[in-house]
Design a protein around this motif. Structure first.
Motif, PDB file in Angstrom:
ATOM      1  N   LEU A 197       0.799  -1.223   0.000  1.00 52.65           N
ATOM      2  CA  LEU A 197       0.000   0.000   0.000  1.00 52.65           C
ATOM      3  C   LEU A 197       0.834   1.277   0.000  1.00 52.65           C
ATOM      4  N   GLY A 198       2.035   1.201   0.564  1.00 55.67           N
ATOM      5  CA  GLY A 198       2.807   2.409   0.834  1.00 55.67           C
ATOM      6  C   GLY A 198       2.492   2.844   2.266  1.00 55.67           C
ATOM      7  N   GLN A 199       3.412   3.556   2.883  1.00 53.86           N
ATOM      8  CA  GLN A 199       3.274   3.893   4.302  1.00 53.86           C
ATOM      9  C   GLN A 199       2.009   4.697   4.596  1.00 53.86           C
ATOM     10  N   SER A 200       1.723   5.733   3.814  1.00 55.14           N
ATOM     11  CA  SER A 200       0.586   6.603   4.150  1.00 55.14           C
ATOM     12  C   SER A 200      -0.743   5.857   3.992  1.00 55.14           C
ATOM     13  N   LEU A 201      -0.885   5.031   2.960  1.00 56.43           N
ATOM     14  CA  LEU A 201      -2.129   4.274   2.804  1.00 56.43           C
ATOM     15  C   LEU A 201      -2.245   3.150   3.820  1.00 56.43           C
ATOM     16  N   TYR A 202      -1.110   2.593   4.228  1.00 53.16           N
ATOM     17  CA  TYR A 202      -1.173   1.584   5.289  1.00 53.16           C
ATOM     18  C   TYR A 202      -1.695   2.220   6.585  1.00 53.16           C
ATOM     19  N   GLU A 203      -1.295   3.455   6.832  1.00 50.73           N
ATOM     20  CA  GLU A 203      -1.795   4.161   8.017  1.00 50.73           C
ATOM     21  C   GLU A 203      -3.301   4.416   7.906  1.00 50.73           C
ATOM     22  N   VAL A 204      -3.791   4.719   6.704  1.00 51.96           N
ATOM     23  CA  VAL A 204      -5.233   4.886   6.472  1.00 51.96           C
ATOM     24  C   VAL A 204      -5.937   3.550   6.737  1.00 51.96           C
ATOM     25  N   PHE A 236     -15.563   2.544  -1.762  1.00 55.23           N
ATOM     26  CA  PHE A 236     -14.828   3.780  -1.514  1.00 55.23           C
ATOM     27  C   PHE A 236     -13.347   3.467  -1.620  1.00 55.23           C
ATOM     28  N   GLU A 237     -12.540   4.457  -2.010  1.00 51.62           N
ATOM     29  CA  GLU A 237     -11.092   4.278  -2.056  1.00 51.62           C
ATOM     30  C   GLU A 237     -10.447   5.403  -1.249  1.00 51.62           C
ATOM     31  N   PRO A 238     -10.490   5.269   0.082  1.00 51.23           N
ATOM     32  CA  PRO A 238      -9.970   6.348   0.927  1.00 51.23           C
ATOM     33  C   PRO A 238      -8.464   6.538   0.774  1.00 51.23           C
ATOM     34  N   THR A 239      -8.046   7.811   0.753  1.00 51.31           N
ATOM     35  CA  THR A 239      -6.616   8.137   0.729  1.00 51.31           C
ATOM     36  C   THR A 239      -6.217   8.870   2.006  1.00 51.31           C
ATOM     37  N   ASN A 240      -7.229   9.162   2.837  1.00 53.05           N
ATOM     38  CA  ASN A 240      -7.001   9.793   4.146  1.00 53.05           C
ATOM     39  C   ASN A 240      -8.196   9.447   5.031  1.00 53.05           C
ATOM     40  N   THR A 241      -8.243  10.030   6.216  1.00 53.96           N
ATOM     41  CA  THR A 241      -9.296   9.668   7.166  1.00 53.96           C
ATOM     42  C   THR A 241     -10.489  10.633   7.130  1.00 53.96           C
ATOM     43  N   ALA A 242     -10.522  11.533   6.155  1.00 53.15           N
ATOM     44  CA  ALA A 242     -11.524  12.610   6.124  1.00 53.15           C
ATOM     45  C   ALA A 242     -12.970  12.118   6.165  1.00 53.15           C
ATOM     46  N   ASP A 243     -13.266  11.004   5.495  1.00 50.36           N
ATOM     47  CA  ASP A 243     -14.654  10.528   5.408  1.00 50.36           C
ATOM     48  C   ASP A 243     -15.001   9.445   6.433  1.00 50.36           C
ATOM     49  N   PHE A 244     -14.107   9.185   7.383  1.00 52.18           N
ATOM     50  CA  PHE A 244     -14.334   8.078   8.318  1.00 52.18           C
ATOM     51  C   PHE A 244     -15.604   8.252   9.154  1.00 52.18           C
ATOM     52  N   ASP A 245     -15.920   9.476   9.563  1.00 53.81           N
ATOM     53  CA  ASP A 245     -17.155   9.676  10.329  1.00 53.81           C
ATOM     54  C   ASP A 245     -18.366   9.255   9.502  1.00 53.81           C
ATOM     55  N   ASP A 246     -18.338   9.598   8.218  1.00 53.76           N
ATOM     56  CA  ASP A 246     -19.430   9.187   7.327  1.00 53.76           C
ATOM     57  C   ASP A 246     -19.457   7.669   7.167  1.00 53.76           C
ATOM     58  N   TYR A 247     -18.289   7.056   7.053  1.00 54.97           N
ATOM     59  CA  TYR A 247     -18.240   5.592   6.928  1.00 54.97           C
ATOM     60  C   TYR A 247     -18.886   4.933   8.145  1.00 54.97           C
ATOM     61  N   MET A 248     -18.634   5.489   9.325  1.00 51.05           N
ATOM     62  CA  MET A 248     -19.219   4.913  10.540  1.00 51.05           C
ATOM     63  C   MET A 248     -20.745   5.070  10.541  1.00 51.05           C
ATOM     64  N   LYS A 249     -21.239   6.185  10.008  1.00 48.04           N
ATOM     65  CA  LYS A 249     -22.695   6.355   9.866  1.00 48.04           C
ATOM     66  C   LYS A 249     -23.264   5.300   8.916  1.00 48.04           C
ATOM     67  N   LEU A 250     -22.530   5.017   7.848  1.00 47.52           N
ATOM     68  CA  LEU A 250     -22.984   4.008   6.881  1.00 47.52           C
ATOM     69  C   LEU A 250     -22.990   2.619   7.513  1.00 47.52           C
ATOM     70  N   LEU A 251     -21.967   2.315   8.300  1.00 46.83           N
ATOM     71  CA  LEU A 251     -21.919   1.008   8.972  1.00 46.83           C
ATOM     72  C   LEU A 251     -23.064   0.880   9.978  1.00 46.83           C
ATOM     73  N   ALA A 252     -23.436   1.991  10.616  1.00 47.41           N
ATOM     74  CA  ALA A 252     -24.542   1.964  11.580  1.00 47.41           C
ATOM     75  C   ALA A 252     -25.863   1.639  10.894  1.00 47.41           C
ATOM     76  N   ILE A 253     -25.977   1.951   9.613  1.00 48.21           N
ATOM     77  CA  ILE A 253     -27.167   1.557   8.841  1.00 48.21           C
ATOM     78  C   ILE A 253     -27.231   0.031   8.771  1.00 48.21           C
ATOM     79  N   LYS A 254     -26.092  -0.590   8.568  1.00 51.40           N
ATOM     80  CA  LYS A 254     -26.025  -2.045   8.416  1.00 51.40           C
ATOM     81  C   LYS A 254     -26.217  -2.767   9.745  1.00 51.40           C
ATOM     82  N   ARG A 255     -25.645  -2.202  10.798  1.00 46.37           N
ATOM     83  CA  ARG A 255     -25.667  -2.893  12.091  1.00 46.37           C
ATOM     84  C   ARG A 255     -25.384  -1.907  13.217  1.00 46.37           C
ATOM     85  N   GLU A 256     -26.156  -2.036  14.286  1.00 42.28           N
ATOM     86  CA  GLU A 256     -25.883  -1.227  15.486  1.00 42.28           C
ATOM     87  C   GLU A 256     -24.512  -1.601  16.028  1.00 42.28           C
ATOM     88  N   ARG A 257     -23.796  -0.618  16.543  1.00 42.35           N
ATOM     89  CA  ARG A 257     -22.511  -0.948  17.157  1.00 42.35           C
ATOM     90  C   ARG A 257     -22.748  -1.914  18.318  1.00 42.35           C
TER      91      ARG A 257
END
Length: 137
Positions: free
Chosen positions: A15-22, A113-134
């Motif tokens: 992945l490369g270091q920065s994408l591995y961190e993502v 999605f093809e994330p290159t940083n963490t900017a959309d992670f809050d939205d991703y968590m909202k999407l996962l909550a649609i699928k299943r309650e935490r």
């Protein structure tokens, strides 16, 4: 299923270091909210690896890795698409665009999605909550 999961060094090289961190940050964000079975697999013809979050035979989401690219897929069934529309206004334009452009199959809308940083992670968590309650406090 893969016999041996890829090591940190293999993933960093792929992945490369920065994408591995993502990748790590996304896994951490999911792990904080969900207690799920995690399965490594080959990534099919388009990806090197697949890392799937499942519980009770149902997939929450999958992460994919290939050279210099991270993929994050959520499949929305019919009822889940209705729930998406209900929260659409709370999501970023980029996330909505990806959703709008995703192909709908007989078993659901496959959104990659093809994330290159963490900017959309809050939205991703909202999407996962649609699928299943935490299920982790």
């Amino acid at each position: 299923m893969l016999e041996n999961k890829p090591s940190q060094s293999i993933m960093t090289e792929l992945l490369g270091q920065s994408l591995y961190e993502v990748w790590q940050a996304l896994c951490t964000a999911i792990d904080e909210k969900y207690d799920m079975e995690q399965l490594w697999n080959t990534g099919g013809k388009n990806w090197t690896y697949e890392y799937k979050y499942r519980r009770g035979g149902k997939t929450l989401c999958s992460l994919y890795a290939k050279r210099n690219c991270v993929g994050f897929m959520i499949i929305f069934g019919k009822d889940e698409r209705v729930k998406f529309e209900a929260i659409r206004d709370t999501l970023s334009n980029a996330v909505c665009k990806q959703y709008n452009e995703a192909k709908t199959y007989h078993d659901g809308k496959w959104v990659m999605f093809e994330p290159t940083n963490t900017a959309d992670f809050d939205d991703y968590m909202k999407l996962l909550a649609i699928k299943r309650e935490r299920n982790r406090k």
